[in-house]
Enzyme design. Structure first.
Site, PDB file in Angstrom:
ATOM      1  N   ARG A 198       0.835  -1.209   0.000  1.00 47.00           N
ATOM      2  CA  ARG A 198       0.000   0.000   0.000  1.00 47.00           C
ATOM      3  C   ARG A 198       0.870   1.259   0.000  1.00 47.00           C
ATOM      4  NH1 ARG A 198      -1.707   1.747   6.089  1.00 47.00           N
ATOM      5  NH2 ARG A 198      -0.139   0.549   7.205  1.00 47.00           N
ATOM      6  N   GLU A 246     -18.737   3.930   0.879  1.00 43.22           N
ATOM      7  CA  GLU A 246     -17.997   3.232  -0.176  1.00 43.22           C
ATOM      8  C   GLU A 246     -18.806   3.022  -1.453  1.00 43.22           C
ATOM      9  OE1 GLU A 246     -18.315   2.185   2.893  1.00 43.22           O
ATOM     10  OE2 GLU A 246     -16.310   2.283   3.797  1.00 43.22           O
ATOM     11  N   PHE A 281     -14.214  -3.597   2.623  1.00 43.22           N
ATOM     12  CA  PHE A 281     -15.243  -2.555   2.496  1.00 43.22           C
ATOM     13  C   PHE A 281     -15.506  -2.231   1.033  1.00 43.22           C
ATOM     14  CE2 PHE A 281     -14.811  -2.692   6.771  1.00 43.22           C
ATOM     15  CZ  PHE A 281     -13.771  -1.988   7.350  1.00 43.22           C
ATOM     16  N   HIS A 306      -5.227  -3.683   3.093  1.00 43.73           N
ATOM     17  CA  HIS A 306      -5.497  -4.378   4.349  1.00 43.73           C
ATOM     18  C   HIS A 306      -6.065  -5.759   4.114  1.00 43.73           C
ATOM     19  CE1 HIS A 306      -4.682  -0.357   5.581  1.00 43.73           C
ATOM     20  NE2 HIS A 306      -4.650  -0.723   6.850  1.00 43.73           N
ATOM     21  N   ASP A 351      -6.791  -5.513  14.528  1.00 46.43           N
ATOM     22  CA  ASP A 351      -8.138  -4.997  14.233  1.00 46.43           C
ATOM     23  C   ASP A 351      -9.162  -6.111  14.113  1.00 46.43           C
ATOM     24  OD1 ASP A 351      -7.854  -1.944  12.206  1.00 46.43           O
ATOM     25  OD2 ASP A 351      -7.763  -2.304  14.356  1.00 46.43           O
ATOM     26  N   ARG A 392      -1.284  -4.277   4.170  1.00 49.66           N
ATOM     27  CA  ARG A 392      -0.977  -3.312   5.232  1.00 49.66           C
ATOM     28  C   ARG A 392       0.466  -3.512   5.666  1.00 49.66           C
ATOM     29  NH1 ARG A 392      -1.079  -3.800  11.103  1.00 49.66           N
ATOM     30  NH2 ARG A 392      -1.282  -1.723  12.034  1.00 49.66           N
TER      31      ARG A 392
END
Lengths: 309, 298
Positions: A8, A56, A81, A106, A114, A164
């Site tokens: 990323r 989104e 998402f 991610h 998370d 990530r």
């Protein structure tokens, strides 16, 4: 050797560079610009970075409209998402043939603490079902930057799957990413290990461990999940007769599913799919990889068990 | 814009109603209610507002029109045929295998269609993206988007409605964008008020920051005047809430949820066309009636 870098981060850097030369490039985020790492681009070109807030579906539709009026939009969010708004991707991007560059970050259990709700574990399975969206998961910084440059030129929608976590370099400066091409990173004759993104390092570690046991594993970097490099995969399957896939994604419908579909029709070969088999969960990334069998040790164990079958 | 020639536009809309019924009867499926409620709006847009060239459907300077309530595409297909995008007789190929007239708008099948819609709730987002893209390109074209009332129960519409007044390209806000809600009060399962009441609808759009107008969606002069106001609005996009009647123009279809998604049988279509076109049938309607009569099973 270069330092490890998250794909990323490599993406964010590449955008700034490409954005200087191509003013059509714009970014759209849903309040995750600091995480998708488009912040650098936003700082460099403030009039070309858009944030629609935590919305989104609207973001994806907006990107489609931008693409249809001459921009090259990168629509970015966490993979879960982004691809979770599958219906909007399906109709406003894919079926409309709007050349949106979809960026899902991610991915996998590797995001760590998370936990599941933030992990991209089904995105490949969903997008594979659409006829016209290539799926690219670069293995390191060099490949990621080239993939972003390719995405700009690709004449249609495309999906980039980014990590990530920092990834160790796999390729050197002479490498050239090409859609539909999967290089052999390490030749071998006893088993083929097809990995992608975060699991490429695991596959290479496993290959080293297996070598000590007298097993020569051939490792491929399948950065082009769709379209698959059918020639390379059939070649390696024909050579070793045993294929193992390993991915930081659910074990159904992802890289393993794609390879199984190909082999079942073209060259039935005993296969083992390594991936996430349950929901993800919170934990440290290393611990999660170990638990889900995605680290070097886990892959080596699974390959050994598979070969012993 | 010049004062609208209302009789001329009304005549086109009348012809549109007849062609919509003709199309749906040949297809054997489709959505008459919402096509009939929106035809006056689409007629005003296609024949007194939108700038386009049917011979150059991808021209960069064209205005953009997105039919977000994509199931009412028969109304759009009529307007496109009447405007010259393709021959009028191609209308009878609606929904047939291989036809460019897909059951819901298909951008790549038919030049002149700006986006694939039909999955409700997505068109406004695309329209806003286009408005933004045009601002970024420094181009003058405007963007118009027609939504259904049931459609705006979809959350994505409100995501986009929320962001549109805040977006700008090259410092220009999206006052090049007009949304029109075809408020016919009926959706598939029942009346909108019974399924999910949208009131107070104008208040909602105003609260989201849109210039908001309410009109009679069958009064061509009102439609045109509202579009003038929208085009003159500075600083924010406009939403025109057009109060309409589902099935407008056909006595046995008006205000009846049954006619949301059911194609008329040939005899029903003929009855409807006689109501719309008048008795005796004008020259332009008689062939259609003859054609549909021939479709009737003996």
């Amino acid at each position: 050797m270069a330092a490890a870098k998250a794909t990323r981060a490599a993406f964010g850097e590449a955008l700034v560079d490409l954005g200087k030369r191509d003013e059509r490039i714009v970014t759209v985020d849903a309040d995750l610009s600091k995480s998708t790492m488009t912040v650098g681009f936003a700082k460099a070109y403030p009039g070309r970075a858009f944030n629609v807030g935590i919305a989104e579906s609207g973001m994806i539709g907006l990107a489609a409209g931008l693409a249809l009026t001459g921009r090259v939009p990168f629509a970015c969010s966490f993979a879960c998402f982004l691809v979770g708004r599958f219906e909007t991707i399906r109709v406003s991007v894919a079926y409309t043939q709007a050349p949106v560059k979809l960026v899902g970050t991610h991915v996998g259990v590797a995001i760590g603490e998370d936990g599941y709700s933030q992990m991209g574990l089904e995105d490949i399975a969903c997008l594979r079902a659409l006829p016209n969206i290539p799926i690219v998961q670069p293995a390191d910084e060099i490949e990621a930057k080239q993939a972003v440059a390719y995405a700009v030129e690709h004449p249609g929608p495309i999906y980039l799957r980014l990590t990530r976590q920092a990834l160790e370099p796999v390729h050197d400066e002479s490498y050239r990413f090409r859609l539909g091409v999967s290089p052999v990173l390490r030749p071998g004759r006893d088993v083929s290990i097809l990995a992608s993104g975060g699991t490429v390092a695991s596959a290479l570690q496993a290959a080293r461990a297996l070598e000590a046991q007298g097993v020569q594993a051939e490792v491929l970097n399948v950065s082009s999940i769709k379209p698959l490099d059918e020639e390379a995969i059939l070649r390696t399957a024909g050579k070793t007769g045993r294929v193992v896939t390993v991915e930081d994604h659910h074990v159904h419908g992802g890289l393993g599913g794609a390879v199984a579909e190909l082999l079942a029709e073209a060259l039935p070969t005993p296969m083992k799919r390594i991936g996430v088999t349950t929901f993800g969960e919170s934990g440290d990334p290393k611990g999660l990889y170990a638990k889900h069998g995605l680290d070097g040790d886990g892959v080596a164990r699974a390959v050994t068990a598979f070969l012993d079958r | 814009m010049a004062r609208p020639d209302v009789p001329r536009l009304a005549a086109i809309a009348r012809e549109g109603r007849v062609q919509i019924l003709r199309m749906l009867t040949h297809a054997g499926s489709g959505h008459p209610g919402g096509s009939l409620s929106v035809i006056d709006i689409l007629t005003t847009l296609y024949f007194n507002r939108l700038r386009y060239d049917p011979a150059r459907p991808l021209d960069e300077d064209r205005d953009r029109f997105v039919l977000s309530k994509g199931h009412c595409v028969p109304a759009q297909y009529f307007c496109m045929a009447k405007a010259g995008f393709f021959p009028m007789d191609r209308l009878v190929t609606l929904r047939k295998l291989g036809s460019p007239l897909q059951g819901h708008p298909d951008r790549t099948a038919l030049p002149g269609i700006e986006a694939a819609t039909g999955s409700l709730g997505q068109g406004l987002s695309i329209a806003v993206g286009m408005a933004l893209g045009l601002r970024l390109a420094g181009r003058a074209p405007r963007v118009y988007c027609v939504l259904g009332d049931g459609e705006i129960q979809e959350g994505q519409v409100w995501e986009t409605a929320m962001s549109a007044p805040h977006l700008a390209g090259n410092g220009q806000p999206l006052d090049n964008l007009v949304a029109i809600v075809d408020y016919n009060g009926i959706q598939l399962d029942s009346f909108v008020k019974k399924v999910l009441d949208l009131e107070p609808l104008a208040d909602k759009w105003k609260a989201f920051g849109w210039a908001t107008l309410e009109i009679d969606g069958h009064d061509i002069a009102q439609i045109d005047k509202a579009l003038d106001q929208a085009d003159a609005e500075k600083g924010r996009p406009t939403c025109i809430i057009a109060h309409t009647v589902k099935g407008k123009g056909v006595s046995f279809m008006e205000n009846d949820p049954e006619w949301h998604g059911k194609a008329p049988k040939p005899a029903e279509a003929v009855r409807a066309i006689r109501e719309i076109a008048g008795d005796p049938l004008p020259d332009w309607a008689a062939p259609v009636v003859a054609e549909l009569t021939a479709l009737e099973k003996p």
